[in-house]
Design an enzyme around this catalytic site. Structure first.
Site, PDB file in Angstrom:
ATOM      1  N   ALA A 255       0.919  -1.802  -4.014  1.00 55.43           N
ATOM      2  CA  ALA A 255       0.805  -3.026  -3.727  1.00 55.43           C
ATOM      3  C   ALA A 255       2.396  -3.830  -3.500  1.00 55.43           C
ATOM      4  CB  ALA A 255      -0.003  -3.753  -4.816  1.00 55.43           C
TER       5      ALA A 255
ATOM      6  N   PRO B 238       5.714  -4.971  -2.493  1.00 54.67           N
ATOM      7  CA  PRO B 238       6.488  -6.069  -3.197  1.00 54.67           C
ATOM      8  C   PRO B 238       5.215  -7.286  -3.494  1.00 54.67           C
ATOM      9  CG  PRO B 238       7.136  -6.470  -1.340  1.00 54.67           C
ATOM     10  CD  PRO B 238       6.549  -5.238  -1.277  1.00 54.67           C
TER      11      PRO B 238
ATOM     12  N   SER C 239       3.171  -8.959  -0.837  1.00 56.29           N
ATOM     13  CA  SER C 239       2.906  -9.920   0.038  1.00 56.29           C
ATOM     14  C   SER C 239       1.314  -9.984   0.534  1.00 56.29           C
ATOM     15  CB  SER C 239       3.628 -10.021   1.460  1.00 56.29           C
ATOM     16  OG  SER C 239       3.688  -8.523   1.904  1.00 56.29           O
ATOM     17  N   LYS C 240       0.885  -8.798   0.781  1.00 56.34           N
ATOM     18  CA  LYS C 240      -0.697  -8.455   1.069  1.00 56.34           C
ATOM     19  C   LYS C 240      -1.491  -8.930  -0.058  1.00 56.34           C
ATOM     20  CE  LYS C 240       0.693  -4.550   4.247  1.00 56.34           C
ATOM     21  NZ  LYS C 240       2.121  -4.446   3.781  1.00 56.34           N
TER      22      LYS C 240
ATOM     23  N   ASP D 169       1.053  -0.278  -8.465  1.00 57.96           N
ATOM     24  CA  ASP D 169       2.220   0.276  -7.916  1.00 57.96           C
ATOM     25  C   ASP D 169       2.774   1.489  -8.734  1.00 57.96           C
ATOM     26  OD1 ASP D 169       4.065  -0.456  -5.338  1.00 57.96           O
ATOM     27  OD2 ASP D 169       5.248   0.494  -6.665  1.00 57.96           O
TER      28      ASP D 169
ATOM     29  N   ASP E  16       0.421   6.092 -10.431  1.00 58.99           N
ATOM     30  CA  ASP E  16       0.507   7.092  -9.179  1.00 58.99           C
ATOM     31  C   ASP E  16      -0.712   6.887  -8.549  1.00 58.99           C
ATOM     32  OD1 ASP E  16       0.857   8.683  -7.279  1.00 58.99           O
ATOM     33  OD2 ASP E  16       1.318  10.314  -8.356  1.00 58.99           O
TER      34      ASP E  16
ATOM     35  N   ASP F  88      -2.064   0.972   1.589  1.00 55.42           N
ATOM     36  CA  ASP F  88      -0.663   0.780   2.513  1.00 55.42           C
ATOM     37  C   ASP F  88       0.180   1.603   1.842  1.00 55.42           C
ATOM     38  OD1 ASP F  88       0.640  -0.729   4.403  1.00 55.42           O
ATOM     39  OD2 ASP F  88       1.842  -1.551   2.847  1.00 55.42           O
TER      40      ASP F  88
ATOM     41  N   CYS G   7       3.762   1.442   8.153  1.00 54.79           N
ATOM     42  CA  CYS G   7       4.949   0.914   9.145  1.00 54.79           C
ATOM     43  C   CYS G   7       5.431   1.880   9.719  1.00 54.79           C
ATOM     44  CB  CYS G   7       5.705  -0.180   8.139  1.00 54.79           C
ATOM     45  SG  CYS G   7       6.453   0.488   6.785  1.00 54.79           S
TER      46      CYS G   7
END
Length: 766
Positions: free
Chosen positions: A188, A190, A192-193, A218, A245, A271, A324
């Site tokens: 998750a 930083p 923003s999502k 995270d 993890d 993500d 990305c």
């Protein structure tokens, strides 16, 4: 003279002796002042032949568009931002942007470049996301754009705007979140999502506690605190931040009718960590560092995370996998392998019509694998044994054409930078049709009318998966899921106390977290709170928690009942970094008042529907005075406000502004503020940026602050520039992050405010 001072002095002497116009002897020549000593590091050359060779060979860019693709990658990424959609005042923020800030940008030039007025992203709903041709660097440094930049920074801090890359907004939209969904965000930070997901849960602002929640995870302990900061801006009781993890995130349990059952999620956002070559426009280091080795090393981790996400997804649920990166080894190869091992349990959803206006390329079905030194392999059979540790069979497309076609890889979305002036991105949406082959029965997707009542038996991960979840900490999952335990058997831990997990069961890194302790029903501190604020009988007091087992409870937090269920039943299974929204803070001298706890602005919108007392309705002019002056006396406020306040005892109050529909030019959404009724004055306890937000929405631009006098000066001169009559205002600064809280040991003269009250003490996790 110290060593560094001597060196500086010698350099200055040397500079003075140099003839005018002398060339610098460093590589590349050029004058020293212009070459980069003053301008920082030399500019990175945006060239990488291996990158171009690799992607031209894979043909991910349509024929004839390669030059446009490369040109777009070399240009700075435009700034994009999103208006927080769930807040009732999103329309007011949008109106303010369009009619004030955007108009000021018309016909403006910065460094010889004409500033384009920001445009809405065509594919984002309700014009809530915008982009501009201004880079972040120009936004930060240009004096002409200072007001616009200050607006973005301030509104971001108060949670009304999120500065987020355009392509990053896509995965949460494709999840199709509803307020009752249980959501897992696996990687998750930083955040923003994650904030987008929280917004979707709170689609109806009239419901303080949605049935759904977000568990944001995270692996990086430090980044978890960044995640907490992002989530806190939205003031939601339905978010929990955990530190694990993602490839081995533990299965959680919840209590259903006195039995413990496995928690499956309705939505999973996956993500994953990636090589990031889609971010070249903002992370220019990628240009010189890029090679295929990063992708080869990350592929296994990405597949393990995606597999774990699919295991925890409920039947009928939806999982979004995104990177990305443009590399098929990190994209289609992971999806193809996951679909193959699922044996029909997962399928790719066709989302081509879900975001009209978004331009994308379909996923590819043929690709090759290249090593760092440029050697190509078309299939696993071609890979020599010496390369087997670096290249794995899951990196190649399936051999059987029929199997490959059945996977429908063309349903994946690849976003190319030159199509809509964005970063590069990859998204795949998976739907779970049945349980994974290595799992037995599991509950179906939660419906309003359907209760989850089945239990699950978990068998080991598919043996064909290469070391899939090697270091999984929840090794006892099989036994946990084979039995449904009665809650009464949990006599080995204190009621309502959720401490950090024992170190023997899990390797923990980072800070040690304070426990989460739920307030027992018979706690003696609650009756005085209930009486003072006339709390509604429906108030869920069971959901109140604190962060200390012993001593005085200084802060009270609130979570939704669903998160309470998760916390109570999994304290030994997971490391919780933060959860809950602060609703009450203790006054140090609370015994002098009828209630020892004052309201906290952070949780006021959650708490307000349950409070039936100590509410003062104030007109807009009074709101302006309260937000621009630190401690206004009653005589400065309207008679309407005074008549409501005069009979109230000293202590915490709620100040409510109700919009007047007969005045369409006035602010048209309600405002709820925390305040303090003193002996002869009223003040508000509101964070600085939230003050600025409300003032902007009322048409006042904040120009400056007088720190000493605690007054905010605006362009309509609502606030008087002279010293307030309350002598204690010198001890209070308007730029205090929690809005002019008292700083002196004597409290605030004339206000009845107790000493040290309101000094915001965040929980240990923040």
């Amino acid at each position: 003279m110290g060593r560094r001072s001597r060196i500086r002095w010698l350099q200055q002497q040397h500079q003075q002796r140099r003839p005018e116009g002398a060339e610098d002897a460093t590589e590349g020549g050029g004058k020293r002042n212009s070459a980069g000593w003053e301008d920082g590091y030399p500019e990175i050359v945006k060239e990488n032949k291996l990158f171009e060779h690799y992607y031209q060979e894979l043909k991910i860019v349509p024929e004839g568009e390669w030059d446009q693709f490369m040109k777009a990658l070399r240009e700075p990424l435009p700034a994009t931002f999103r208006i927080t959609g769930y807040k009732s005042h999103a329309k007011e923020v949008l109106h303010c942007l369009k009619n004030k800030y955007f108009k000021e940008l018309e016909d403006l030039e910065v460094d010889g470049q004409k500033v384009e007025v920001p445009q809405p992203l065509s594919w984002y709903p309700e014009e809530l996301a915008w982009h501009t041709n201004l880079s972040r660097k120009i936004l930060r440094k240009s004096p002409q754009l200072e007001k616009f930049h200050q607006f973005l920074v301030s509104e971001t801090e108060s949670g009304n705007v999120s500065r987020q890359e355009a392509v990053s907004m896509i995965p949460p939209l494709l999840l199709g979140v509803q307020p009752h969904h249980k959501i897992l965000d696996m990687c998750a930070a930083p955040g923003s999502k994650t904030t987008q997901l929280i917004e979707m849960l709170h689609a109806d602002m009239n419901v303080p506690f949605p049935e759904g929640f977000v568990i944001a995870n995270d692996v990086d302990n430090k980044r978890c605190y960044l995640l907490v900061h992002q989530a806190k801006r939205l003031s939601s009781p339905c978010i929990m931040v955990v530190n694990h993890d993602a490839a081995s995130i533990p299965r959680l349990q919840v209590d259903v009718g006195g039995k413990k059952e496995v928690l499956f999620y309705d939505r999973v956002l996956c993500d994953v960590p990636c090589s990031g070559d889609g971010t070249m426009r903002k992370n220019i280091d990628v240009w010189k560092k890029w090679n295929t080795l990063n992708s080869l090393q990350l592929h296994g981790l990405q597949l393990r995370i995606a597999t774990r996400g699919a295991e925890q997804l409920a039947e009928g649920g939806r999982m979004v996998y995104s990177t990305c990166s443009l590399n098929p080894v990190e994209d289609e190869a992971v999806i193809a392998s996951l679909l193959e091992k699922s044996e029909g349990a997962l399928e790719l959803a066709d989302v081509s019509s879900e975001l009209p206006g978004l331009k994308w390329m379909p996923g590819i079905t043929e690709w090759k694998v290249m090593t760092k030194d440029g050697q190509w392999f078309v299939s696993w059979d071609d890979v020599p044994h010496s390369r087997h540790t670096q290249i794995r069979p899951t990196m190649f497309p399936p051999k059987d054409p029929a199997k490959l076609q059945a996977l429908n890889l063309a349903r994946c979305l690849r976003i190319l930078p030159h199509h809509q002036n964005t970063g590069g991105f990859f998204v795949a949406v998976l739907v779970k049709k049945s349980s994974m082959p290595w799992n037995k029965r599991q509950p179906k997707l939660q419906n309003k009318s359907v209760e989850i009542g089945e239990t699950v038996i978990s068998s080991p991960v598919d043996p064909t998966e290469e070391k899939a979840v090697e270091n999984k900490p929840d090794t006892g999952n099989t036994e946990i899921m084979e039995r449904t335990e009665s809650l009464e058997n949990d006599g080995n831990k204190k009621d309502g106390v959720c401490g950090p997990p024992p170190s023997k069961k899990m390797k923990l890194f980072g800070f040690k977290e304070d426990p989460f302790v739920f307030i027992p029903e018979d706690d003696p501190l609650f009756p005085s709170i209930q009486k003072f604020y006339a709390l509604d009988p429906s108030f869920p007091k069971m959901n109140l928690l604190t962060r200390t087992k012993e001593g005085k409870k200084r802060q009270l937090y609130m979570v939704s009942k669903e998160l309470r269920n998760v916390l109570l039943n999994n304290s030994e299974r997971m490391k919780v970094i933060n959860t809950g929204i602060k609703v009450w803070c203790r006054n140090n001298s609370g015994e002098e008042f009828d209630c020892a706890f004052r309201l906290a602005q952070e949780g006021i919108y959650t708490l307000y529907p349950f409070i039936n007392s100590r509410i003062i309705t104030v007109p807009m002019e009074d709101v302006k005075i309260l937000l621009t002056q630190e401690n206004p006396f009653f005589r400065k406020l309207s008679s309407e406000t005074y008549n409501q306040a005069k009979d109230l005892e000293k202590g915490s109050i709620i100040l409510k502004y109700e919009p007047d529909p007969t005045k369409p030019d006035a602010l048209q959404y309600p405002i709820v503020l925390c305040g303090w009724r003193g002996k002869a004055s009223i003040r508000v306890f509101v964070p600085k940026n939230e003050r600025f937000h409300y003032l902007r929405m009322m048409g006042l631009e904040v120009l400056s602050e007088k720190k000493k006098e605690g007054i905010i000066l605006t362009d309509e001169s609502v606030a008087s520039s002279e010293q307030p009559e309350d002598e204690a205002d010198e001890a209070c600064g308007a730029d205090d992050v929690h809005g002019a809280l008292p700083a002196g040991p004597q409290g605030v003269a004339g206000s009845g405010l107790p000493p040290e009250d309101g000094r915001s003490v965040e929980p240990a996790s923040s």
